[in-house]
Design a protein around this motif. Structure first.
Motif, PDB file in Angstrom:
ATOM      1  N   CYS A 168       0.844  -1.191   0.000  1.00  0.00           N
ATOM      2  CA  CYS A 168       0.000   0.000   0.000  1.00  0.00           C
ATOM      3  C   CYS A 168       0.885   1.249   0.000  1.00  0.00           C
ATOM      4  CB  CYS A 168      -0.893  -0.023   1.241  1.00  0.00           C
ATOM      5  SG  CYS A 168      -1.896   1.460   1.489  1.00  0.00           S
ATOM      6  N   MET A 169       0.477   2.268  -0.722  1.00  0.00           N
ATOM      7  CA  MET A 169       1.234   3.516  -0.776  1.00  0.00           C
ATOM      8  C   MET A 169       1.215   4.261   0.552  1.00  0.00           C
ATOM      9  SD  MET A 169      -0.134   4.834  -4.489  1.00  0.00           S
ATOM     10  CE  MET A 169       0.648   6.446  -4.406  1.00  0.00           C
ATOM     11  N   CYS A 176       0.459   2.502   3.837  1.00  0.00           N
ATOM     12  CA  CYS A 176       0.814   1.670   4.991  1.00  0.00           C
ATOM     13  C   CYS A 176       1.556   0.428   4.512  1.00  0.00           C
ATOM     14  CB  CYS A 176      -0.446   1.289   5.777  1.00  0.00           C
ATOM     15  SG  CYS A 176      -1.422  -0.030   4.998  1.00  0.00           S
ATOM     16  N   PRO A 177       2.048  -0.419   5.411  1.00  0.00           N
ATOM     17  CA  PRO A 177       2.845  -1.584   4.987  1.00  0.00           C
ATOM     18  C   PRO A 177       2.043  -2.762   4.443  1.00  0.00           C
ATOM     19  CG  PRO A 177       3.425  -0.861   7.227  1.00  0.00           C
ATOM     20  CD  PRO A 177       2.137  -0.214   6.870  1.00  0.00           C
ATOM     21  N   ARG A 178       0.725  -2.688   4.451  1.00  0.00           N
ATOM     22  CA  ARG A 178      -0.070  -3.849   4.026  1.00  0.00           C
ATOM     23  C   ARG A 178       0.179  -4.185   2.556  1.00  0.00           C
ATOM     24  NH1 ARG A 178      -3.886  -0.918   7.102  1.00  0.00           N
ATOM     25  NH2 ARG A 178      -4.560  -1.981   9.003  1.00  0.00           N
ATOM     26  N   ALA A 179       0.082  -5.449   2.234  1.00  0.00           N
ATOM     27  CA  ALA A 179       0.248  -5.908   0.856  1.00  0.00           C
ATOM     28  C   ALA A 179      -0.976  -5.534   0.029  1.00  0.00           C
ATOM     29  CB  ALA A 179       0.464  -7.415   0.834  1.00  0.00           C
ATOM     30  N   THR A 180      -0.744  -5.289  -1.261  1.00  0.00           N
ATOM     31  CA  THR A 180      -1.832  -4.996  -2.197  1.00  0.00           C
ATOM     32  C   THR A 180      -1.699  -5.905  -3.411  1.00  0.00           C
ATOM     33  OG1 THR A 180      -0.526  -3.243  -3.233  1.00  0.00           O
ATOM     34  CG2 THR A 180      -2.046  -2.574  -1.500  1.00  0.00           C
ATOM     35  N   ALA A 181      -2.762  -5.991  -4.184  1.00  0.00           N
ATOM     36  CA  ALA A 181      -2.752  -6.864  -5.357  1.00  0.00           C
ATOM     37  C   ALA A 181      -1.850  -6.311  -6.459  1.00  0.00           C
ATOM     38  CB  ALA A 181      -4.173  -7.048  -5.884  1.00  0.00           C
ATOM     39  N   THR A 182      -1.776  -4.994  -6.571  1.00  0.00           N
ATOM     40  CA  THR A 182      -0.971  -4.355  -7.616  1.00  0.00           C
ATOM     41  C   THR A 182      -0.124  -3.239  -7.005  1.00  0.00           C
ATOM     42  OG1 THR A 182      -2.773  -2.818  -8.118  1.00  0.00           O
ATOM     43  CG2 THR A 182      -2.666  -4.847  -9.412  1.00  0.00           C
ATOM     44  N   PRO A 183       0.976  -2.877  -7.663  1.00  0.00           N
ATOM     45  CA  PRO A 183       1.802  -1.775  -7.163  1.00  0.00           C
ATOM     46  C   PRO A 183       1.076  -0.435  -7.275  1.00  0.00           C
ATOM     47  CG  PRO A 183       2.981  -3.116  -8.792  1.00  0.00           C
ATOM     48  CD  PRO A 183       1.554  -3.516  -8.851  1.00  0.00           C
ATOM     49  N   HIS A 184       1.525   0.545  -6.498  1.00  0.00           N
ATOM     50  CA  HIS A 184       1.011   1.906  -6.549  1.00  0.00           C
ATOM     51  C   HIS A 184      -0.507   1.939  -6.367  1.00  0.00           C
ATOM     52  CE1 HIS A 184       4.944   2.412  -8.602  1.00  0.00           C
ATOM     53  NE2 HIS A 184       4.964   3.502  -7.861  1.00  0.00           N
ATOM     54  N   LEU A 202      -3.750   1.543  -2.968  1.00  0.00           N
ATOM     55  CA  LEU A 202      -4.053   1.587  -1.541  1.00  0.00           C
ATOM     56  C   LEU A 202      -4.732   0.294  -1.120  1.00  0.00           C
ATOM     57  CD1 LEU A 202      -5.535   5.206  -1.162  1.00  0.00           C
ATOM     58  CD2 LEU A 202      -3.234   4.441  -0.553  1.00  0.00           C
ATOM     59  N   CYS A 203      -4.479  -0.119   0.106  1.00  0.00           N
ATOM     60  CA  CYS A 203      -5.208  -1.262   0.645  1.00  0.00           C
ATOM     61  C   CYS A 203      -6.650  -0.837   0.928  1.00  0.00           C
ATOM     62  CB  CYS A 203      -4.532  -1.766   1.913  1.00  0.00           C
ATOM     63  SG  CYS A 203      -4.616  -0.623   3.304  1.00  0.00           S
ATOM     64  N   ALA A 204      -7.507  -1.796   1.177  1.00  0.00           N
ATOM     65  CA  ALA A 204      -8.930  -1.490   1.387  1.00  0.00           C
ATOM     66  C   ALA A 204      -9.143  -0.574   2.582  1.00  0.00           C
ATOM     67  CB  ALA A 204      -9.708  -2.796   1.573  1.00  0.00           C
ATOM     68  N   ASP A 205      -8.372  -0.768   3.639  1.00  0.00           N
ATOM     69  CA  ASP A 205      -8.539   0.058   4.832  1.00  0.00           C
ATOM     70  C   ASP A 205      -8.158   1.508   4.567  1.00  0.00           C
ATOM     71  OD1 ASP A 205      -8.962   0.361   7.795  1.00  0.00           O
ATOM     72  OD2 ASP A 205      -6.835   0.897   7.705  1.00  0.00           O
ATOM     73  N   CYS A 206      -7.012   1.725   3.917  1.00  0.00           N
ATOM     74  CA  CYS A 206      -6.580   3.098   3.633  1.00  0.00           C
ATOM     75  C   CYS A 206      -7.507   3.767   2.627  1.00  0.00           C
ATOM     76  CB  CYS A 206      -5.137   3.099   3.116  1.00  0.00           C
ATOM     77  SG  CYS A 206      -3.913   2.728   4.397  1.00  0.00           S
ATOM     78  N   TRP A 207      -7.985   2.999   1.666  1.00  0.00           N
ATOM     79  CA  TRP A 207      -8.936   3.569   0.700  1.00  0.00           C
ATOM     80  C   TRP A 207     -10.190   4.045   1.421  1.00  0.00           C
ATOM     81  CZ3 TRP A 207      -8.641   4.727  -4.412  1.00  0.00           C
ATOM     82  CH2 TRP A 207      -9.847   5.014  -5.082  1.00  0.00           C
ATOM     83  N   GLY A 208     -10.649   3.264   2.380  1.00  0.00           N
ATOM     84  CA  GLY A 208     -11.848   3.647   3.126  1.00  0.00           C
ATOM     85  C   GLY A 208     -11.647   4.860   4.011  1.00  0.00           C
ATOM     86  N   ASP A 232      -7.204  13.850   6.773  1.00  0.00           N
ATOM     87  CA  ASP A 232      -7.567  12.448   6.873  1.00  0.00           C
ATOM     88  C   ASP A 232      -6.377  11.580   6.469  1.00  0.00           C
ATOM     89  OD1 ASP A 232     -10.002  13.193   7.718  1.00  0.00           O
ATOM     90  OD2 ASP A 232     -11.055  12.871   5.844  1.00  0.00           O
ATOM     91  N   GLY A 233      -5.863  10.815   7.430  1.00  0.00           N
ATOM     92  CA  GLY A 233      -4.646  10.031   7.372  1.00  0.00           C
ATOM     93  C   GLY A 233      -3.977   9.745   6.049  1.00  0.00           C
ATOM     94  N   PRO A 234      -4.518   8.852   5.200  1.00  0.00           N
ATOM     95  CA  PRO A 234      -3.797   8.439   4.001  1.00  0.00           C
ATOM     96  C   PRO A 234      -3.457   9.584   3.055  1.00  0.00           C
ATOM     97  CG  PRO A 234      -5.570   6.899   4.480  1.00  0.00           C
ATOM     98  CD  PRO A 234      -5.746   8.060   5.413  1.00  0.00           C
ATOM     99  N   ALA A 235      -4.335  10.558   2.889  1.00  0.00           N
ATOM    100  CA  ALA A 235      -4.053  11.678   1.988  1.00  0.00           C
ATOM    101  C   ALA A 235      -2.821  12.436   2.447  1.00  0.00           C
ATOM    102  CB  ALA A 235      -5.259  12.608   1.902  1.00  0.00           C
ATOM    103  N   GLN A 236      -2.727  12.689   3.741  1.00  0.00           N
ATOM    104  CA  GLN A 236      -1.573  13.395   4.294  1.00  0.00           C
ATOM    105  C   GLN A 236      -0.298  12.573   4.126  1.00  0.00           C
ATOM    106  OE1 GLN A 236      -1.070  14.154   8.696  1.00  0.00           O
ATOM    107  NE2 GLN A 236      -1.579  16.232   8.025  1.00  0.00           N
ATOM    108  N   VAL A 237      -0.393  11.272   4.347  1.00  0.00           N
ATOM    109  CA  VAL A 237       0.765  10.395   4.193  1.00  0.00           C
ATOM    110  C   VAL A 237       1.272  10.425   2.746  1.00  0.00           C
ATOM    111  CG1 VAL A 237       1.547   7.990   4.220  1.00  0.00           C
ATOM    112  CG2 VAL A 237       0.148   8.873   6.101  1.00  0.00           C
ATOM    113  N   LEU A 238       0.365  10.348   1.788  1.00  0.00           N
ATOM    114  CA  LEU A 238       0.774  10.346   0.377  1.00  0.00           C
ATOM    115  C   LEU A 238       1.463  11.646  -0.001  1.00  0.00           C
ATOM    116  CD1 LEU A 238      -2.256   8.638  -1.415  1.00  0.00           C
ATOM    117  CD2 LEU A 238      -0.156   7.615  -0.571  1.00  0.00           C
ATOM    118  N   VAL A 239       0.904  12.775   0.451  1.00  0.00           N
ATOM    119  CA  VAL A 239       1.520  14.066   0.151  1.00  0.00           C
ATOM    120  C   VAL A 239       2.916  14.147   0.753  1.00  0.00           C
ATOM    121  CG1 VAL A 239       1.387  16.538   0.631  1.00  0.00           C
ATOM    122  CG2 VAL A 239      -0.645  15.323  -0.153  1.00  0.00           C
ATOM    123  N   HIS A 240       3.060  13.734   1.994  1.00  0.00           N
ATOM    124  CA  HIS A 240       4.363  13.812   2.650  1.00  0.00           C
ATOM    125  C   HIS A 240       5.384  12.876   1.999  1.00  0.00           C
ATOM    126  CE1 HIS A 240       2.849  15.668   6.690  1.00  0.00           C
ATOM    127  NE2 HIS A 240       2.763  16.480   5.664  1.00  0.00           N
TER     128      HIS A 240
END
Length: 244
Positions: free
Chosen positions: A17-18, A20-28, A30-36, A84-92
């Motif tokens: 996941c872009m 968090c550390p969770r695995a995803t089906a494809t590169p680049h 988000l995992c289901a949790d971060c997408w939510g 909201d968590g993931p958006a901030q993480v991606l920007v940083h």
């Protein structure tokens, strides 16, 4: 052979996941949790600022903030709330984590969020960095996002028409008034680009919109050069309230 190599690399280094550390089906992705938890900004929104409303009161509605203090630009849109968590993480990670590759995915999401703006664009322009900061960071995150957005629609991209002539301090932690003062006089059209934006409908791209001081200052520089309109597209924006 390329497909075999990719499959082998995915086996050794599974796509993650872009955010968090969770695995995803494809590169680049988000995992289901971060997408939510992304905090996507969807309609209804203020027609001018792009800030979300809690109820839909009809098209072309303006927020009290847009009425009381209209921006220099015509319209702004964003993919998600910055807090909201993931958006901030991606920007940083894009901005400070040396991950310009993130811009391709983020730019595609921006093109979708700003699809109405892209229908009325002649030229895509990033918010420029001062050369001293560009030297330290090695790339301009706004330019990478602008490149990705332009590629989605096959739009012309201008990377050198605007310059940042004032090495401003970071806007982080500054009040609205301090941000406006800090950025005053910081942007100009490059001497060899005078008139380049005349009668053009410009899409201004940046990573984050907070108070709007930066994009307002850049929009004024473009409008002084004769731009017909300036719209703003960012990946994330700070949302302090949801207007009713």
């Amino acid at each position: 052979m390329r497909g075999f190599t990719t499959a082998l690399l995915d086996l050794v280094y599974p796509p993650a996941c872009m955010s968090c550390p969770r695995a995803t089906a494809t590169p680049h992705g988000l995992c289901a949790d971060c997408w939510g938890r992304m905090g996507f900004i969807t309609a209804p929104v203020c027609a001018r600022l792009g800030t979300p409303f809690t109820v839909d009161l009809g098209p072309d509605l303006l927020s009290p903030e847009a009425i009381a203090d209209p921006p220099a630009y015509a319209r702004a849109r964003a993919v998600a709330r910055f807090a909201d968590g993931p958006a901030q993480v991606l920007v940083h990670r894009l901005k400070y984590g040396d991950r310009p590759d993130y811009a391709r995915v983020m730019g595609r999401w921006m093109a979708e969020a700003g699809s109405a703006l892209l229908d009325d664009v002649d030229l895509v322009v990033p918010v420029p960095l001062h050369r001293s900061r560009l030297w330290r960071r090695r790339f301009n995150q706004a330019a990478e996002l602008a490149r990705a957005v332009a590629l989605v629609r096959g739009l012309p991209l201008d990377l050198d028409g605007l310059t940042r002539v004032k090495p401003t301090r970071s806007q982080v932690g500054l009040s609205r008034t301090e941000r406006a003062d800090n950025i005053q006089g910081a942007f100009r059209v490059a001497p060899d680009a005078k008139g380049r934006f005349r009668s053009r409908r410009v899409l201004l791209v940046d990573d984050v919109l907070t108070t709007g001081a930066t994009v307002n200052a850049v929009s004024r520089a473009l409008l002084r050069d004769g731009a017909a309109t300036v719209d703003v597209l960012v990946f994330a924006r700070v949302v302090t309230t949801g207007w009713r």
